[in-house]
Design a protein around this motif. Structure first.
Motif, PDB file in Angstrom:
ATOM      1  N   LEU A  46       0.737  -1.175   0.140  1.00  0.00           N
ATOM      2  CA  LEU A  46       0.252   0.133  -0.120  1.00  0.00           C
ATOM      3  C   LEU A  46       0.859   1.100  -0.020  1.00  0.00           C
ATOM      4  CD1 LEU A  46      -2.733  -1.205   2.525  1.00  0.00           C
ATOM      5  CD2 LEU A  46      -3.126  -0.781   0.139  1.00  0.00           C
ATOM      6  N   LEU A  47       2.166   1.300   0.335  1.00  0.00           N
ATOM      7  CA  LEU A  47       2.937   2.187   0.335  1.00  0.00           C
ATOM      8  C   LEU A  47       3.855   2.405  -0.798  1.00  0.00           C
ATOM      9  CD1 LEU A  47       4.219   2.382   4.004  1.00  0.00           C
ATOM     10  CD2 LEU A  47       3.103   4.311   2.877  1.00  0.00           C
ATOM     11  N   GLN A  48       3.616   1.459  -1.684  1.00  0.00           N
ATOM     12  CA  GLN A  48       4.568   1.713  -2.966  1.00  0.00           C
ATOM     13  C   GLN A  48       4.173   2.683  -3.814  1.00  0.00           C
ATOM     14  OE1 GLN A  48       4.862  -2.089  -5.132  1.00  0.00           O
ATOM     15  NE2 GLN A  48       5.481  -3.178  -3.459  1.00  0.00           N
ATOM     16  N   ALA A  49       5.113   3.705  -4.198  1.00  0.00           N
ATOM     17  CA  ALA A  49       4.710   4.832  -4.897  1.00  0.00           C
ATOM     18  C   ALA A  49       4.443   4.573  -6.250  1.00  0.00           C
ATOM     19  CB  ALA A  49       5.811   5.790  -4.595  1.00  0.00           C
ATOM     20  N   SER A  50       3.904   5.727  -6.729  1.00  0.00           N
ATOM     21  CA  SER A  50       3.557   5.356  -8.389  1.00  0.00           C
ATOM     22  C   SER A  50       4.927   5.402  -9.258  1.00  0.00           C
ATOM     23  CB  SER A  50       2.561   6.425  -8.724  1.00  0.00           C
ATOM     24  OG  SER A  50       3.110   7.630  -8.450  1.00  0.00           O
ATOM     25  N   ALA A  51       5.607   6.455  -9.110  1.00  0.00           N
ATOM     26  CA  ALA A  51       6.803   6.455  -9.812  1.00  0.00           C
ATOM     27  C   ALA A  51       7.631   7.839  -9.263  1.00  0.00           C
ATOM     28  CB  ALA A  51       6.627   7.001 -11.588  1.00  0.00           C
ATOM     29  N   PRO A  52       8.730   7.971  -8.769  1.00  0.00           N
ATOM     30  CA  PRO A  52       9.685   8.839  -8.543  1.00  0.00           C
ATOM     31  C   PRO A  52       9.320  10.145  -9.627  1.00  0.00           C
ATOM     32  CG  PRO A  52      11.005   6.995  -8.610  1.00  0.00           C
ATOM     33  CD  PRO A  52       9.666   6.632  -9.220  1.00  0.00           C
ATOM     34  N   PRO A  53       9.148  11.357  -8.951  1.00  0.00           N
ATOM     35  CA  PRO A  53       9.452  11.578  -7.580  1.00  0.00           C
ATOM     36  C   PRO A  53       8.138  11.636  -6.744  1.00  0.00           C
ATOM     37  CG  PRO A  53       9.420  13.860  -8.757  1.00  0.00           C
ATOM     38  CD  PRO A  53       9.369  12.511  -9.565  1.00  0.00           C
ATOM     39  N   ASP A 161      -6.307   2.865  -9.686  1.00  0.00           N
ATOM     40  CA  ASP A 161      -6.117   1.891 -10.736  1.00  0.00           C
ATOM     41  C   ASP A 161      -4.748   1.663 -11.245  1.00  0.00           C
ATOM     42  OD1 ASP A 161      -8.843   1.335 -11.242  1.00  0.00           O
ATOM     43  OD2 ASP A 161      -9.017   2.805 -12.506  1.00  0.00           O
ATOM     44  N   LEU A 162      -3.993   3.003 -11.535  1.00  0.00           N
ATOM     45  CA  LEU A 162      -2.575   3.067 -12.025  1.00  0.00           C
ATOM     46  C   LEU A 162      -1.898   2.385 -10.887  1.00  0.00           C
ATOM     47  CD1 LEU A 162      -2.480   6.272 -13.834  1.00  0.00           C
ATOM     48  CD2 LEU A 162      -2.671   3.907 -14.958  1.00  0.00           C
ATOM     49  N   LEU A 163      -1.942   2.625  -9.523  1.00  0.00           N
ATOM     50  CA  LEU A 163      -0.950   2.238  -8.685  1.00  0.00           C
ATOM     51  C   LEU A 163      -1.269   0.704  -8.345  1.00  0.00           C
ATOM     52  CD1 LEU A 163      -1.792   5.195  -5.983  1.00  0.00           C
ATOM     53  CD2 LEU A 163       0.541   4.415  -6.809  1.00  0.00           C
ATOM     54  N   ARG A 164      -2.628   0.131  -8.352  1.00  0.00           N
ATOM     55  CA  ARG A 164      -2.658  -1.044  -8.041  1.00  0.00           C
ATOM     56  C   ARG A 164      -2.097  -1.929  -9.322  1.00  0.00           C
ATOM     57  NH1 ARG A 164      -5.485  -4.684  -4.558  1.00  0.00           N
ATOM     58  NH2 ARG A 164      -4.913  -6.690  -5.287  1.00  0.00           N
ATOM     59  N   GLU A 165      -2.191  -1.614 -10.545  1.00  0.00           N
ATOM     60  CA  GLU A 165      -1.585  -2.267 -11.684  1.00  0.00           C
ATOM     61  C   GLU A 165      -0.029  -2.310 -11.593  1.00  0.00           C
ATOM     62  OE1 GLU A 165      -1.696  -2.386 -16.556  1.00  0.00           O
ATOM     63  OE2 GLU A 165      -2.575  -0.660 -15.398  1.00  0.00           O
ATOM     64  N   ARG A 166       0.340  -1.179 -11.253  1.00  0.00           N
ATOM     65  CA  ARG A 166       1.836  -1.152 -11.042  1.00  0.00           C
ATOM     66  C   ARG A 166       2.377  -2.267  -9.719  1.00  0.00           C
ATOM     67  NH1 ARG A 166       6.889   0.471 -10.443  1.00  0.00           N
ATOM     68  NH2 ARG A 166       8.100   2.238  -9.818  1.00  0.00           N
ATOM     69  N   ILE A 167       1.738  -2.235  -8.871  1.00  0.00           N
ATOM     70  CA  ILE A 167       1.898  -3.006  -7.586  1.00  0.00           C
ATOM     71  C   ILE A 167       2.002  -4.559  -7.999  1.00  0.00           C
ATOM     72  CG2 ILE A 167       1.201  -3.999  -5.456  1.00  0.00           C
ATOM     73  CD1 ILE A 167       0.286  -0.984  -5.029  1.00  0.00           C
ATOM     74  N   ASP A 168       0.922  -5.157  -8.571  1.00  0.00           N
ATOM     75  CA  ASP A 168       0.726  -6.369  -8.769  1.00  0.00           C
ATOM     76  C   ASP A 168       0.257  -6.703 -10.268  1.00  0.00           C
ATOM     77  OD1 ASP A 168      -2.110  -5.991  -8.262  1.00  0.00           O
ATOM     78  OD2 ASP A 168      -2.298  -7.407  -6.624  1.00  0.00           O
ATOM     79  N   GLY A 169      -0.200  -5.836 -10.914  1.00  0.00           N
ATOM     80  CA  GLY A 169      -0.732  -6.235 -12.091  1.00  0.00           C
ATOM     81  C   GLY A 169      -2.382  -6.178 -12.427  1.00  0.00           C
ATOM     82  N   ALA A 170      -2.986  -6.054 -11.100  1.00  0.00           N
ATOM     83  CA  ALA A 170      -4.483  -6.265 -11.116  1.00  0.00           C
ATOM     84  C   ALA A 170      -5.181  -5.058 -11.984  1.00  0.00           C
ATOM     85  CB  ALA A 170      -4.667  -6.449  -9.586  1.00  0.00           C
TER      86      ALA A 170
END
Length: 173
Positions: A46-53, A161-170
């Motif tokens: 849940l704490l994985q950021a989208s993309a730096p910065p 949506d974008l965050l979740r896809e980046r985390i696990d592809g869902a």
């Protein structure tokens, strides 16, 4: 056992309803969508950021929406004087920046409590009831808050949506 964001079932949206029921139903659906985007993830995920910065995270969105629910329904509309949820005086982005894995379960409980309190603040109140926004000086009504909250959740659910896809592809609704 490690805590994970709980699974929830979203309600069906009515196909035809009165204005108040339709607004509440869409708001509830978007609230539930945010929880759905987080379901099954660990605090670290849940704490994985989208993309730096960027510091945008799913947990940050949960914390942000708790703040938004509280400020619009309870503080502004109902006039409740409440303690700050986060140290925004120190950091205007504290809802996002100060999120910690150890607090994830509590942050989810806070959002659920703020949703219940927001609904209680609006219950029995007319959509045409007004308040004056403290910064802009504009007179707004409860209907405006519902529409704004639906927009706020919809925008952030797109981020989710974008965050979740980046985390696990869902992906999905």
């Amino acid at each position: 056992m490690t805590w994970t964001a709980p699974q929830i079932a979203r309600r069906e949206l009515p196909a035809a309803a009165g204005e108040r029921e339709m607004l509440q139903s869409w708001l509830d659906w978007h609230r539930e969508t945010l929880f759905t985007k987080c379901a099954g993830l660990t605090p670290e995920q849940l704490l994985q950021a989208s993309a730096p910065p960027s510091t945008l995270t799913l947990l940050g969105l949960v914390r942000h929406m708790a703040l938004v629910e509280r400020s619009w329904f309870r503080e502004r509309f109902a006039g409740e004087e409440l303690a700050d949820l986060y140290d925004l005086a120190r950091n205007v982005d504290a809802d996002f920046d100060d999120a910690e894995a150890a607090g994830a379960e509590t942050d989810f409980a806070v959002l659920r409590a703020e949703i219940e309190a927001a609904d209680a603040a609006a219950k029995g109140r007319g959509l045409d009831e007004t308040f004056v926004h403290e910064r802009s000086g504009k007179t707004l009504n409860l209907r405006w808050i519902y529409v704004h909250m639906i927009e706020e959740y919809a925008r952030h659910n797109g981020h989710a949506d974008l965050l979740r896809e980046r985390i696990d592809g869902a992906t999905g609704d």
